[in-house]
Write a protein that holds these residues in place. Structure first.
Motif, mmCIF file in Angstrom:
data_model
loop_
_atom_site.group_PDB
_atom_site.id
_atom_site.type_symbol
_atom_site.label_atom_id
_atom_site.label_comp_id
_atom_site.label_asym_id
_atom_site.label_seq_id
_atom_site.Cartn_x
_atom_site.Cartn_y
_atom_site.Cartn_z
ATOM 1 N N GLU A 207 0.946 -1.388 0.022
ATOM 2 C CA GLU A 207 0.056 -0.041 0.041
ATOM 3 C C GLU A 207 0.654 1.191 0.028
ATOM 4 O OE1 GLU A 207 -3.123 0.535 -0.609
ATOM 5 O OE2 GLU A 207 -3.368 -1.578 -1.029
ATOM 6 N N ALA A 208 2.116 1.082 0.704
ATOM 7 C CA ALA A 208 3.143 2.368 0.789
ATOM 8 C C ALA A 208 3.764 2.629 -0.689
ATOM 9 C CB ALA A 208 4.026 2.236 1.965
ATOM 10 N N PHE A 209 3.842 1.234 -1.183
ATOM 11 C CA PHE A 209 4.406 1.390 -2.437
ATOM 12 C C PHE A 209 3.494 1.928 -3.704
ATOM 13 C CE2 PHE A 209 6.855 -1.198 -5.803
ATOM 14 C CZ PHE A 209 8.189 -0.558 -5.718
ATOM 15 N N ARG A 210 2.208 1.650 -3.314
ATOM 16 C CA ARG A 210 1.028 1.943 -4.402
ATOM 17 C C ARG A 210 0.899 3.385 -4.238
ATOM 18 N NH1 ARG A 210 -4.728 -0.670 -4.504
ATOM 19 N NH2 ARG A 210 -5.504 0.321 -6.441
ATOM 20 N N ALA A 211 0.842 4.061 -3.026
ATOM 21 C CA ALA A 211 0.784 5.335 -2.725
ATOM 22 C C ALA A 211 1.942 6.091 -3.322
ATOM 23 C CB ALA A 211 0.525 5.703 -1.309
ATOM 24 N N ALA A 212 3.000 5.709 -3.303
ATOM 25 C CA ALA A 212 4.324 6.336 -3.630
ATOM 26 C C ALA A 212 4.354 6.378 -5.219
ATOM 27 C CB ALA A 212 5.563 5.741 -3.328
ATOM 28 N N TYR A 213 3.540 5.390 -5.848
ATOM 29 C CA TYR A 213 3.442 5.363 -7.287
ATOM 30 C C TYR A 213 2.652 6.621 -7.927
ATOM 31 C CZ TYR A 213 5.652 1.316 -9.376
ATOM 32 O OH TYR A 213 6.303 0.231 -9.871
ATOM 33 N N ALA A 214 1.705 7.087 -7.151
ATOM 34 C CA ALA A 214 0.761 8.309 -7.441
ATOM 35 C C ALA A 214 1.748 9.380 -7.704
ATOM 36 C CB ALA A 214 -0.186 8.404 -6.562
ATOM 37 N N GLU A 215 2.722 9.543 -6.971
ATOM 38 C CA GLU A 215 3.646 10.636 -7.208
ATOM 39 C C GLU A 215 5.123 10.587 -7.768
ATOM 40 O OE1 GLU A 215 5.163 14.175 -4.123
ATOM 41 O OE2 GLU A 215 3.912 12.624 -3.108
ATOM 42 N N TYR A 216 5.339 9.352 -7.595
ATOM 43 C CA TYR A 216 7.020 8.849 -8.104
ATOM 44 C C TYR A 216 6.848 7.639 -9.194
ATOM 45 C CZ TYR A 216 7.913 11.993 -3.942
ATOM 46 O OH TYR A 216 7.797 12.942 -3.180
ATOM 47 N N PRO B 203 14.741 -6.859 -6.304
ATOM 48 C CA PRO B 203 13.736 -7.573 -7.210
ATOM 49 C C PRO B 203 12.838 -6.802 -7.979
ATOM 50 C CG PRO B 203 13.849 -8.527 -4.815
ATOM 51 C CD PRO B 203 14.532 -7.041 -4.932
ATOM 52 N N TYR B 204 13.162 -7.066 -9.457
ATOM 53 C CA TYR B 204 12.226 -6.069 -10.353
ATOM 54 C C TYR B 204 10.598 -6.652 -10.305
ATOM 55 C CZ TYR B 204 11.305 -3.288 -14.473
ATOM 56 O OH TYR B 204 10.752 -2.470 -15.301
ATOM 57 N N LYS B 205 10.646 -8.043 -9.858
ATOM 58 C CA LYS B 205 9.133 -8.481 -10.007
ATOM 59 C C LYS B 205 8.312 -7.580 -8.951
ATOM 60 C CE LYS B 205 11.350 -12.129 -8.447
ATOM 61 N NZ LYS B 205 12.390 -11.296 -8.535
ATOM 62 N N LEU B 206 9.020 -7.098 -7.911
ATOM 63 C CA LEU B 206 8.248 -6.221 -6.962
ATOM 64 C C LEU B 206 7.683 -5.118 -7.794
ATOM 65 C CD1 LEU B 206 10.370 -6.667 -3.876
ATOM 66 C CD2 LEU B 206 8.365 -7.893 -4.295
ATOM 67 N N VAL B 207 8.451 -4.323 -8.480
ATOM 68 C CA VAL B 207 8.141 -3.076 -9.240
ATOM 69 C C VAL B 207 6.910 -3.597 -10.439
ATOM 70 C CG1 VAL B 207 8.989 -1.511 -10.801
ATOM 71 C CG2 VAL B 207 10.661 -2.259 -8.861
ATOM 72 N N THR B 208 7.242 -4.686 -11.088
ATOM 73 C CA THR B 208 6.187 -5.003 -12.132
ATOM 74 C C THR B 208 5.003 -5.336 -11.273
ATOM 75 O OG1 THR B 208 6.853 -7.345 -12.248
ATOM 76 C CG2 THR B 208 8.274 -6.112 -13.543
ATOM 77 N N ILE B 209 4.814 -6.136 -10.410
ATOM 78 C CA ILE B 209 3.488 -6.476 -9.998
ATOM 79 C C ILE B 209 2.782 -5.381 -9.375
ATOM 80 C CG2 ILE B 209 2.445 -7.907 -8.168
ATOM 81 C CD1 ILE B 209 4.402 -9.984 -8.979
ATOM 82 N N THR B 210 3.811 -4.493 -8.710
ATOM 83 C CA THR B 210 3.086 -3.294 -7.961
ATOM 84 C C THR B 210 2.547 -2.278 -8.966
ATOM 85 O OG1 THR B 210 4.496 -3.850 -5.902
ATOM 86 C CG2 THR B 210 3.310 -1.630 -6.121
ATOM 87 N N SER B 211 3.388 -2.088 -9.883
ATOM 88 C CA SER B 211 3.156 -1.412 -11.162
ATOM 89 C C SER B 211 1.564 -1.721 -11.560
ATOM 90 C CB SER B 211 4.119 -1.339 -12.391
ATOM 91 O OG SER B 211 5.139 -0.682 -11.821
ATOM 92 N N PHE C 271 -0.758 -3.474 -10.091
ATOM 93 C CA PHE C 271 -1.458 -3.297 -8.947
ATOM 94 C C PHE C 271 -2.024 -1.776 -8.787
ATOM 95 C CE2 PHE C 271 -2.110 -2.671 -4.315
ATOM 96 C CZ PHE C 271 -3.358 -3.065 -4.092
ATOM 97 N N ALA C 272 -0.903 -0.798 -8.879
ATOM 98 C CA ALA C 272 -1.198 0.591 -8.669
ATOM 99 C C ALA C 272 -1.833 1.191 -9.745
ATOM 100 C CB ALA C 272 0.137 1.173 -8.723
ATOM 101 N N GLY C 273 -2.061 0.530 -11.132
ATOM 102 C CA GLY C 273 -2.863 1.131 -12.110
ATOM 103 C C GLY C 273 -1.741 1.953 -12.976
ATOM 104 N N TYR C 274 -0.577 1.839 -12.843
ATOM 105 C CA TYR C 274 0.566 2.838 -13.494
ATOM 106 C C TYR C 274 0.236 2.616 -14.946
ATOM 107 C CZ TYR C 274 4.575 5.649 -14.297
ATOM 108 O OH TYR C 274 5.494 6.783 -14.636
#
Length: 193
Positions: free
Chosen positions: A96-105, A119-127, A129-132
């Motif tokens: 959730e903190a990672f998702r919120a950070a996506y809105a800004e950064y 680990p890049y998979k954390l970035v890809t999956i969260t991207s 999930f965050a709807g980037y």
């Protein structure tokens, strides 16, 4: 065991299946697999320094393709597979903190974390999930993953014989440094978010 794996990668560099295995590892690492493609990219590039550019291209293309799969897991399957993968790596409470950070950064997160041992998979999956934006995700992934793999290709192409001698003399030490970098990446993600 470590020496056998290293020797296998060196010998496999000439085999036609080596590019397929390298591509698969790079693809899988971007979406679910814990081992980075560097474990094959480095020995193969040391064995064939002139082919380091080809290996970097394969890693870049397959890493981005695997990143799109990771993105899809986050966007479409987060409640089942995506969440399970994130929990497996111990970051479920950080999403959730990672998702919120996506809105800004979002762009900076992809660019910086794609270049590091995090680990890049954390970035890809969260991207996903965050709807980037998928288009921006792919563009930034090409930039960051390409920069990472082509930097390695440049160094291994230029300093291949000397690097091979240094690595082979102290293989255990260099593998330990690599493992510590990977573990450090996990720790950074855990403490930053």
């Amino acid at each position: 065991m470590l020496r056998r794996m290293y020797d296998w990668c060196i010998q496999a560099a000439d085999k036609p299946y080596a590019l397929w295995i390298l591509g698969f590892v790079s693809f899988a690492e971007s979406s679910f697999f814990p081992v980075p493609p560097d474990v094959m990219l480095i020995p193969m590039s040391l064995a064939q320094p002139k082919r380091a550019w080809l290996y970097a291209a394969v890693c870049t293309v397959t890493s981005v393709a695997g990143g799109v799969l990771g993105y899809a897991i986050g966007a479409l399957l987060y409640d089942s597979i995506g969440g399970w993968i994130i929990q497996l790596y111990g970051y479920g409470d950080k999403v959730e903190a990672f998702r919120a950070a996506y809105a800004e950064y979002g762009a900076w997160i992809i660019l910086l974390k794609g270049f590091t041992p995090i680990p890049y998979k954390l970035v890809t999956i969260t991207s996903g999930f965050a709807g980037y934006s998928l288009l921006l995700f792919v563009v930034f992934s090409i930039i960051t993953r390409g920069a990472r793999f082509y930097l390695l290709a440049f160094l291994l192409n230029r300093y291949g014989p000397k690097a091979r001698q240094i690595i082979e003399e102290r293989l255990g030490f260099w593998v330990t440094i690599g493992a510590l970098g990977l573990i450090g990446g996990f720790i950074v993600v855990f403490w930053v978010f």
